[in-house]
Design a protein around this motif. Structure first.
Motif, PDB file in Angstrom:
ATOM      1  N   SER A   1       0.828  -1.208   0.000  1.00  0.00           N
ATOM      2  CA  SER A   1       0.000   0.000   0.000  1.00  0.00           C
ATOM      3  C   SER A   1       0.856   1.250   0.000  1.00  0.00           C
ATOM      4  O   SER A   1       0.564   2.214  -0.697  1.00  0.00           O
ATOM      5  N   MET A   2       1.906   1.240   0.814  1.00  0.00           N
ATOM      6  CA  MET A   2       2.788   2.405   0.880  1.00  0.00           C
ATOM      7  C   MET A   2       3.506   2.624  -0.438  1.00  0.00           C
ATOM      8  O   MET A   2       3.780   3.760  -0.813  1.00  0.00           O
ATOM      9  N   ASP A   3       3.806   1.539  -1.124  1.00  0.00           N
ATOM     10  CA  ASP A   3       4.456   1.646  -2.421  1.00  0.00           C
ATOM     11  C   ASP A   3       3.500   2.279  -3.439  1.00  0.00           C
ATOM     12  O   ASP A   3       3.905   3.109  -4.243  1.00  0.00           O
ATOM     13  N   ARG A   4       2.235   1.884  -3.385  1.00  0.00           N
ATOM     14  CA  ARG A   4       1.229   2.442  -4.295  1.00  0.00           C
ATOM     15  C   ARG A   4       0.850   3.872  -3.930  1.00  0.00           C
ATOM     16  O   ARG A   4       0.521   4.668  -4.795  1.00  0.00           O
ATOM     17  N   HIS A   5       0.825   4.157  -2.632  1.00  0.00           N
ATOM     18  CA  HIS A   5       0.428   5.479  -2.131  1.00  0.00           C
ATOM     19  C   HIS A   5       1.535   6.025  -1.235  1.00  0.00           C
ATOM     20  O   HIS A   5       1.462   5.911  -0.012  1.00  0.00           O
ATOM     21  N   PRO A   6       2.573   6.618  -1.814  1.00  0.00           N
ATOM     22  CA  PRO A   6       3.696   7.125  -1.020  1.00  0.00           C
ATOM     23  C   PRO A   6       3.283   8.147   0.038  1.00  0.00           C
ATOM     24  O   PRO A   6       3.984   8.337   1.020  1.00  0.00           O
ATOM     25  N   ALA A   7       2.115   8.752  -0.121  1.00  0.00           N
ATOM     26  CA  ALA A   7       1.637   9.729   0.859  1.00  0.00           C
ATOM     27  C   ALA A   7       1.478   9.081   2.237  1.00  0.00           C
ATOM     28  O   ALA A   7       1.630   9.760   3.262  1.00  0.00           O
ATOM     29  N   ILE A   8       1.198   7.788   2.280  1.00  0.00           N
ATOM     30  CA  ILE A   8       1.087   7.092   3.568  1.00  0.00           C
ATOM     31  C   ILE A   8       2.437   7.109   4.275  1.00  0.00           C
ATOM     32  O   ILE A   8       2.528   7.431   5.463  1.00  0.00           O
ATOM     33  N   ALA A   9       3.488   6.787   3.536  1.00  0.00           N
ATOM     34  CA  ALA A   9       4.828   6.776   4.135  1.00  0.00           C
ATOM     35  C   ALA A   9       5.237   8.184   4.555  1.00  0.00           C
ATOM     36  O   ALA A   9       5.808   8.377   5.635  1.00  0.00           O
ATOM     37  N   TYR A  10       4.930   9.179   3.732  1.00  0.00           N
ATOM     38  CA  TYR A  10       5.281  10.559   4.082  1.00  0.00           C
ATOM     39  C   TYR A  10       4.538  11.005   5.336  1.00  0.00           C
ATOM     40  O   TYR A  10       5.112  11.642   6.215  1.00  0.00           O
ATOM     41  N   ALA A  11       3.249  10.656   5.421  1.00  0.00           N
ATOM     42  CA  ALA A  11       2.465  11.022   6.607  1.00  0.00           C
ATOM     43  C   ALA A  11       3.003  10.309   7.843  1.00  0.00           C
ATOM     44  O   ALA A  11       3.035  10.887   8.933  1.00  0.00           O
ATOM     45  N   LEU A  12       3.446   9.080   7.660  1.00  0.00           N
ATOM     46  CA  LEU A  12       4.033   8.329   8.769  1.00  0.00           C
ATOM     47  C   LEU A  12       5.319   9.000   9.241  1.00  0.00           C
ATOM     48  O   LEU A  12       5.561   9.134  10.444  1.00  0.00           O
ATOM     49  N   LEU A  13       6.121   9.465   8.295  1.00  0.00           N
ATOM     50  CA  LEU A  13       7.345  10.172   8.646  1.00  0.00           C
ATOM     51  C   LEU A  13       7.023  11.503   9.334  1.00  0.00           C
ATOM     52  O   LEU A  13       7.666  11.875  10.306  1.00  0.00           O
ATOM     53  N   ASP A  14       6.010  12.195   8.821  1.00  0.00           N
ATOM     54  CA  ASP A  14       5.589  13.452   9.450  1.00  0.00           C
ATOM     55  C   ASP A  14       5.119  13.206  10.884  1.00  0.00           C
ATOM     56  O   ASP A  14       5.431  13.963  11.787  1.00  0.00           O
ATOM     57  N   GLU A  15       4.379  12.122  11.059  1.00  0.00           N
ATOM     58  CA  GLU A  15       3.885  11.767  12.378  1.00  0.00           C
ATOM     59  C   GLU A  15       5.035  11.503  13.337  1.00  0.00           C
ATOM     60  O   GLU A  15       4.947  11.798  14.526  1.00  0.00           O
ATOM     61  N   GLY A  16       6.110  10.958  12.812  1.00  0.00           N
ATOM     62  CA  GLY A  16       7.289  10.676  13.630  1.00  0.00           C
ATOM     63  C   GLY A  16       8.122  11.910  13.927  1.00  0.00           C
ATOM     64  O   GLY A  16       9.121  11.833  14.626  1.00  0.00           O
ATOM     65  N   GLY A  17       7.733  13.050  13.386  1.00  0.00           N
ATOM     66  CA  GLY A  17       8.435  14.277  13.663  1.00  0.00           C
ATOM     67  C   GLY A  17       9.651  14.520  12.792  1.00  0.00           C
ATOM     68  O   GLY A  17      10.388  15.468  12.998  1.00  0.00           O
ATOM     69  N   LEU A  18       9.862  13.668  11.791  1.00  0.00           N
ATOM     70  CA  LEU A  18      11.040  13.816  10.958  1.00  0.00           C
ATOM     71  C   LEU A  18      10.934  15.005  10.014  1.00  0.00           C
ATOM     72  O   LEU A  18      11.919  15.603   9.641  1.00  0.00           O
ATOM     73  N   PHE A  19       9.705  15.325   9.585  1.00  0.00           N
ATOM     74  CA  PHE A  19       9.512  16.461   8.689  1.00  0.00           C
ATOM     75  C   PHE A  19       8.708  17.564   9.349  1.00  0.00           C
ATOM     76  O   PHE A  19       8.069  18.355   8.686  1.00  0.00           O
TER      77      PHE A  19
END
Length: 134
Positions: free
Chosen positions: A113-131
């Motif tokens: 799913s993350m591969d198909r929808h990279p926004a999920i991975a980006y949101a996960l990274l944002d949630e982790g405080g990285l961005f």
């Protein structure tokens, strides 16, 4: 021991799995929720996880899996820079009655799913405080 009021997952062939199904069935008061995940239900769950569209969708599924099946996901980010999906580790915490193949199929479906929808991975990274905002 009385049979539970729901269908149970069929036993894996001997020597192929280390789920502890037999010991779980023998234990009085054992949490049998993981055994509710029959092969047909597992197939539906994996298909649903492969079609996640947002982080909110992932979090919803994560909560439902824990509530209904007792399955807990561990999603961790690499302590180093995350450049691809390999920097995001997804695992299903071990639980008696949960098949080894299921513990592998769930993270693979989420990564798909993350591969198909990279926004999920980006949101996960944002949630982790990285961005997050500097």
């Amino acid at each position: 021991m009385t049979a539970p009021p729901f269908p149970l997952r069929t036993e894996c062939p001997p020597g192929t799995c280390n789920c502890g199904r037999g010991a779980l069935l023998q234990a009085p008061g054992g949490d049998l929720r993981a055994l509710r995940l029959t092969r047909a239900e597992e197939k539906k769950l994996v298909e649903r996880l492969e079609n996640l569209s947002s982080l909110a969708d992932l979090r919803h599924m994560q909560a439902r899996m824990e509530q209904q099946l007792g399955l807990r996901l561990a999603i961790t980010l690499s302590p180093h820079e995350v450049r691809s999906l390999r920097g995001i580790a997804i695992g299903v915490l071990e639980q008696p009655g949960l098949c080894r193949k299921t513990r592998q199929a769930i993270p693979a479906a989420i990564k798909k799913s993350m591969d198909r929808h990279p926004a999920i991975a980006y949101a996960l990274l944002d949630e982790g405080g990285l961005f997050g905002a500097a």
